[in-house]
Design a protein around this motif. Sequence first.
Motif, PDB file in Angstrom:
ATOM      1  N   LEU A   1      53.336  33.814  32.215  1.00 21.35           N
ATOM      2  CA  LEU A   1      54.544  33.866  31.389  1.00 21.35           C
ATOM      3  C   LEU A   1      54.297  33.482  29.935  1.00 21.35           C
ATOM      4  N   ALA A   2      53.104  32.992  29.616  1.00 23.23           N
ATOM      5  CA  ALA A   2      52.848  32.415  28.292  1.00 23.23           C
ATOM      6  C   ALA A   2      53.042  33.410  27.157  1.00 23.23           C
ATOM      7  N   ASP A   3      52.597  34.636  27.316  1.00 24.57           N
ATOM      8  CA  ASP A   3      52.677  35.593  26.206  1.00 24.57           C
ATOM      9  C   ASP A   3      54.114  35.890  25.800  1.00 24.57           C
ATOM     10  N   ARG A   4      54.968  36.093  26.794  1.00 30.66           N
ATOM     11  CA  ARG A   4      56.364  36.434  26.486  1.00 30.66           C
ATOM     12  C   ARG A   4      57.202  35.196  26.202  1.00 30.66           C
ATOM     13  N   TYR A   5      56.832  34.073  26.830  1.00 28.02           N
ATOM     14  CA  TYR A   5      57.630  32.851  26.699  1.00 28.02           C
ATOM     15  C   TYR A   5      56.733  31.701  26.224  1.00 28.02           C
ATOM     16  N   PRO A   6      56.623  31.521  24.907  1.00 27.57           N
ATOM     17  CA  PRO A   6      55.709  30.503  24.371  1.00 27.57           C
ATOM     18  C   PRO A   6      56.190  29.070  24.569  1.00 27.57           C
ATOM     19  N   HIS A   7      57.441  28.884  24.956  1.00 28.57           N
ATOM     20  CA  HIS A   7      57.994  27.537  25.115  1.00 28.57           C
ATOM     21  C   HIS A   7      58.391  27.329  26.572  1.00 28.57           C
ATOM     22  N   HIS A   8      57.939  26.232  27.155  1.00 31.42           N
ATOM     23  CA  HIS A   8      58.354  25.968  28.534  1.00 31.42           C
ATOM     24  C   HIS A   8      58.281  24.481  28.836  1.00 31.42           C
ATOM     25  N   THR A   9      59.020  24.100  29.866  1.00 32.96           N
ATOM     26  CA  THR A   9      59.019  22.726  30.343  1.00 32.96           C
ATOM     27  C   THR A   9      59.206  22.738  31.854  1.00 32.96           C
ATOM     28  N   VAL A  10      58.485  21.857  32.536  1.00 34.21           N
ATOM     29  CA  VAL A  10      58.574  21.738  33.992  1.00 34.21           C
ATOM     30  C   VAL A  10      58.796  20.273  34.334  1.00 34.21           C
ATOM     31  N   HIS A  11      59.770  20.015  35.184  1.00 33.66           N
ATOM     32  CA  HIS A  11      60.045  18.660  35.669  1.00 33.66           C
ATOM     33  C   HIS A  11      60.206  18.741  37.186  1.00 33.66           C
ATOM     34  N   GLY A  12      59.320  18.060  37.889  1.00 38.06           N
ATOM     35  CA  GLY A  12      59.352  18.148  39.338  1.00 38.06           C
ATOM     36  C   GLY A  12      59.069  19.562  39.791  1.00 38.06           C
ATOM     37  N   THR A  13      59.984  20.134  40.541  1.00 35.25           N
ATOM     38  CA  THR A  13      59.788  21.486  41.081  1.00 35.25           C
ATOM     39  C   THR A  13      60.641  22.540  40.384  1.00 35.25           C
ATOM     40  N   VAL A  14      61.216  22.208  39.225  1.00 34.55           N
ATOM     41  CA  VAL A  14      62.002  23.186  38.477  1.00 34.55           C
ATOM     42  C   VAL A  14      61.412  23.343  37.082  1.00 34.55           C
TER      43      VAL A  14
ATOM     44  N   GLN B   1      62.676  27.754  40.373  1.00 36.33           N
ATOM     45  CA  GLN B   1      62.755  26.627  41.293  1.00 36.33           C
ATOM     46  C   GLN B   1      61.674  26.757  42.366  1.00 36.33           C
ATOM     47  N   GLU B   2      61.392  25.638  43.034  1.00 37.25           N
ATOM     48  CA  GLU B   2      60.340  25.523  44.050  1.00 37.25           C
ATOM     49  C   GLU B   2      58.961  25.804  43.465  1.00 37.25           C
ATOM     50  N   LEU B   3      58.712  25.199  42.313  1.00 35.48           N
ATOM     51  CA  LEU B   3      57.407  25.300  41.676  1.00 35.48           C
ATOM     52  C   LEU B   3      56.484  24.251  42.285  1.00 35.48           C
ATOM     53  N   VAL B   4      55.628  24.663  43.166  1.00 33.35           N
ATOM     54  CA  VAL B   4      54.681  23.736  43.786  1.00 33.35           C
ATOM     55  C   VAL B   4      53.490  23.563  42.856  1.00 33.35           C
ATOM     56  N   PRO B   5      52.801  22.399  42.915  1.00 32.39           N
ATOM     57  CA  PRO B   5      51.694  22.139  41.991  1.00 32.39           C
ATOM     58  C   PRO B   5      50.629  23.222  41.975  1.00 32.39           C
ATOM     59  N   SER B   6      50.301  23.791  43.135  1.00 33.43           N
ATOM     60  CA  SER B   6      49.233  24.783  43.197  1.00 33.43           C
ATOM     61  C   SER B   6      49.571  26.080  42.474  1.00 33.43           C
ATOM     62  N   ALA B   7      50.847  26.332  42.202  1.00 29.89           N
ATOM     63  CA  ALA B   7      51.248  27.591  41.571  1.00 29.89           C
ATOM     64  C   ALA B   7      51.718  27.429  40.133  1.00 29.89           C
ATOM     65  N   ARG B   8      51.931  26.200  39.678  1.00 29.48           N
ATOM     66  CA  ARG B   8      52.502  25.997  38.336  1.00 29.48           C
ATOM     67  C   ARG B   8      51.650  26.620  37.250  1.00 29.48           C
ATOM     68  N   GLU B   9      50.336  26.432  37.321  1.00 29.36           N
ATOM     69  CA  GLU B   9      49.464  26.977  36.292  1.00 29.36           C
ATOM     70  C   GLU B   9      49.477  28.499  36.294  1.00 29.36           C
ATOM     71  N   VAL B  10      49.663  29.086  37.455  1.00 32.82           N
ATOM     72  CA  VAL B  10      49.739  30.546  37.533  1.00 32.82           C
ATOM     73  C   VAL B  10      50.964  31.044  36.775  1.00 32.82           C
ATOM     74  N   TYR B  11      52.116  30.435  37.024  1.00 31.98           N
ATOM     75  CA  TYR B  11      53.339  30.842  36.329  1.00 31.98           C
ATOM     76  C   TYR B  11      53.203  30.601  34.833  1.00 31.98           C
ATOM     77  N   ALA B  12      52.645  29.449  34.447  1.00 30.94           N
ATOM     78  CA  ALA B  12      52.495  29.137  33.031  1.00 30.94           C
ATOM     79  C   ALA B  12      51.593  30.160  32.341  1.00 30.94           C
ATOM     80  N   ARG B  13      50.510  30.552  32.985  1.00 26.93           N
ATOM     81  CA  ARG B  13      49.567  31.492  32.378  1.00 26.93           C
ATOM     82  C   ARG B  13      50.174  32.883  32.230  1.00 26.93           C
TER      83      ARG B  13
END
Length: 316
Positions: free
Chosen positions: A143-156, A129-141
């Motif tokens: 976490l990508a290796d361990r978690y190949p599937h993800h979805t983000v809607h708004g700030t969650v 939670q509290e995923l701000v736009p400036s940090a979303r790509e950091v989390y996605a990058r």
Amino acid sequence: MGAARRGTRGRLIAAAAALTAGVLLLPRVLPDAASGAGGLLETFLPWSWLVIVVLAALALLRRSAVALGAVVLPAAAWAVLFGGLLLPVTGSTAYGLVVVNHNVSDENPDPAGTARAVAGAGADLVALQELVPSAREVYARVLADRYPHHTVHGTVGLWSRYPLRGAGTVAVKPAGIPEPWSRGLRAVARTPHGDVAVYVAHLPSVRLGAGGLAAKWRDESARMLGDAIAAEEVARVVLLGDLNGTAGDRGLRPLTSRLEVAERGFAFSFPAGFPVVRIDQVMARAATVAEIRALPATGSDHRPVLARVRWDGDRE
């Protein structure tokens, strides 16, 4: 004269013990109109053991059998309400899912470090939670290796080891909030044990005031989320989120009346520096949240929580 004074002091300790027992039970009998005061009491009730220990020590110091006997009342009430959370996990050690939930903070100075910390917990699902736009790509990058599937809607957002389908927004925005606001999502995780509907939510904050907890928006949001879960057609449901309330808070009854809460563990998660409450929750339907624990602090003002979810029977 000394005996009389000891007797008087013993009665005062006994009265304080009776009052403490009443406070432990009081939120359960306060009407819903008093939810501000009741919610405040319910939030901090687990810490009432400190008062009980002090009263027991005073009773022993005064050598008062009456006072010591009276202390049994709040001690028994506390044990009934919270003692089970201290017991070791029993039964099967096989779990359907291991999940992590974390409010990562919109002011987190180290999102990459936080992402590495939650990934290192080895969970099957990670909700943020509290995923701000400036940090979303950091989390996605990260976490990508361990978690190949993800979805983000708004700030969650939700990261998963397993494929996700049907991802979409869940409406949890109270009518009184005018600005754009999206803090709920739902997706179905296709696990080896069958489909699981996963909800991620961040309910509105509450404010502490003279009248208790100002939680009108939080309560309204909880009702909306509870209605969505009640209508869920997938049998197994897991809810992860910053619900801005403890599992015993009456404002979360639309959720706790439909979902199971953790059987073991206090997992205090907020504030991160010295956590005194758990407002970051994991709940489930057609499953048991066998245990929950807080993980070490990250760059957030919340600590992550990890929970182990055990399926009930063979229900799909």
